[in-house]
Scaffold this motif. Sequence first.
Motif, short mmCIF file in Angstrom:
data_model
loop_
_atom_site.label_atom_id
_atom_site.label_comp_id
_atom_site.label_asym_id
_atom_site.label_seq_id
_atom_site.Cartn_x
_atom_site.Cartn_y
_atom_site.Cartn_z
N PRO A 18 0.81 -1.23 0.00
CA PRO A 18 0.00 0.00 0.00
C PRO A 18 0.85 1.28 0.00
O PRO A 18 0.53 2.24 -0.71
N VAL A 19 1.92 1.31 0.77
CA VAL A 19 2.77 2.50 0.81
C VAL A 19 3.51 2.66 -0.52
O VAL A 19 3.62 3.77 -1.04
N ARG A 20 3.99 1.57 -1.08
CA ARG A 20 4.68 1.66 -2.37
C ARG A 20 3.75 2.21 -3.44
O ARG A 20 4.14 3.06 -4.25
N ILE A 21 2.51 1.76 -3.45
CA ILE A 21 1.54 2.23 -4.45
C ILE A 21 1.27 3.72 -4.26
O ILE A 21 1.24 4.48 -5.24
N LEU A 22 1.06 4.15 -3.01
CA LEU A 22 0.79 5.56 -2.78
C LEU A 22 1.98 6.42 -3.23
O LEU A 22 1.79 7.45 -3.89
N HIS A 23 3.20 6.01 -2.86
CA HIS A 23 4.37 6.79 -3.28
C HIS A 23 4.44 6.89 -4.81
O HIS A 23 4.74 7.96 -5.34
N LYS A 24 4.15 5.82 -5.50
CA LYS A 24 4.18 5.85 -6.97
C LYS A 24 3.13 6.83 -7.50
O LYS A 24 3.38 7.54 -8.48
N ARG A 25 1.96 6.86 -6.88
CA ARG A 25 0.91 7.80 -7.30
C ARG A 25 1.36 9.25 -7.18
O ARG A 25 0.90 10.11 -7.92
N PHE A 26 2.26 9.52 -6.25
CA PHE A 26 2.79 10.86 -6.07
C PHE A 26 4.06 11.11 -6.89
O PHE A 26 4.67 12.17 -6.76
N GLY A 27 4.44 10.16 -7.71
CA GLY A 27 5.58 10.36 -8.61
C GLY A 27 6.90 9.81 -8.14
O GLY A 27 7.91 9.94 -8.85
N PHE A 28 6.94 9.19 -6.96
CA PHE A 28 8.20 8.59 -6.51
C PHE A 28 8.57 7.44 -7.44
O PHE A 28 7.71 6.70 -7.92
N VAL A 29 9.87 7.29 -7.67
CA VAL A 29 10.41 6.23 -8.51
C VAL A 29 11.19 5.28 -7.60
O VAL A 29 11.95 5.73 -6.73
N GLU A 30 11.00 4.00 -7.80
CA GLU A 30 11.78 3.01 -7.06
C GLU A 30 13.13 2.89 -7.75
O GLU A 30 13.20 2.52 -8.92
N VAL A 31 14.20 3.22 -7.02
CA VAL A 31 15.51 3.32 -7.64
C VAL A 31 16.47 2.21 -7.26
O VAL A 31 17.49 2.03 -7.92
N GLU A 32 16.16 1.46 -6.22
CA GLU A 32 17.08 0.42 -5.77
C GLU A 32 16.36 -0.53 -4.83
O GLU A 32 15.44 -0.13 -4.12
N SER A 33 16.79 -1.78 -4.83
CA SER A 33 16.31 -2.77 -3.87
C SER A 33 17.52 -3.37 -3.18
O SER A 33 18.56 -3.58 -3.81
N TYR A 34 17.40 -3.64 -1.91
CA TYR A 34 18.50 -4.23 -1.15
C TYR A 34 17.94 -4.85 0.12
O TYR A 34 16.75 -4.69 0.41
N GLN A 35 18.78 -5.54 0.85
CA GLN A 35 18.37 -6.09 2.13
C GLN A 35 18.95 -5.25 3.24
O GLN A 35 20.04 -4.70 3.13
N ARG A 36 18.19 -5.17 4.33
CA ARG A 36 18.60 -4.42 5.52
C ARG A 36 18.19 -5.24 6.73
O ARG A 36 17.13 -5.87 6.73
#
Length: 163
Positions: free
Chosen positions: A126-144
């Motif tokens: 849900p948070v990823r979808i909302l951020h995308k709706r506001f124009g955020f781009v997913e730039v990297e994936s990693y483990q933490r």
Amino acid sequence: MLRGVRDDDLPVMRRWRNHPRVRAASFATHEIAEDEHARWWAATRADAGRLVLIYEHDGVSAGVVSYTGLSSESATWAFYLDLDGLERSGTLLRAWIGLERAAIDHAFGPLGLRVLRGEVLADNEPVRILHKRFGFVEVESYQRDVDGVPRDIVAIQLRKESA
């Protein structure tokens, strides 16, 4: 609307942050004790690279927005909401959208940033979808490491010209 944190906000901020669903979506999932919260707030107030604000929805305190790693160009942001209060009033989705818009506007307006970054647990769709709706781009994936468990994280960013 975003405003500065007052001392009387601290107990409610801690209560919101300790909500089980907020903790589950955070990078530290333990319940935060009063003394830990007080130490965090003292360090935050003394750090020019951090800013924490209260989000007010319809005139009522409803969430927290934090900016870290503040520079003249960029910052990383995070947020959490008063889930119980907003669900009771039936305004959770509107407040969530309002907080996101207010945080972006503040970053690119008063803070004068060019880039706003964030991190999201990969399974927090849900948070990823909302951020995308506001124009955020997913730039990297990693483990933490989150409380001793490796978790998949997605780094996001929004550039001022995209907002």
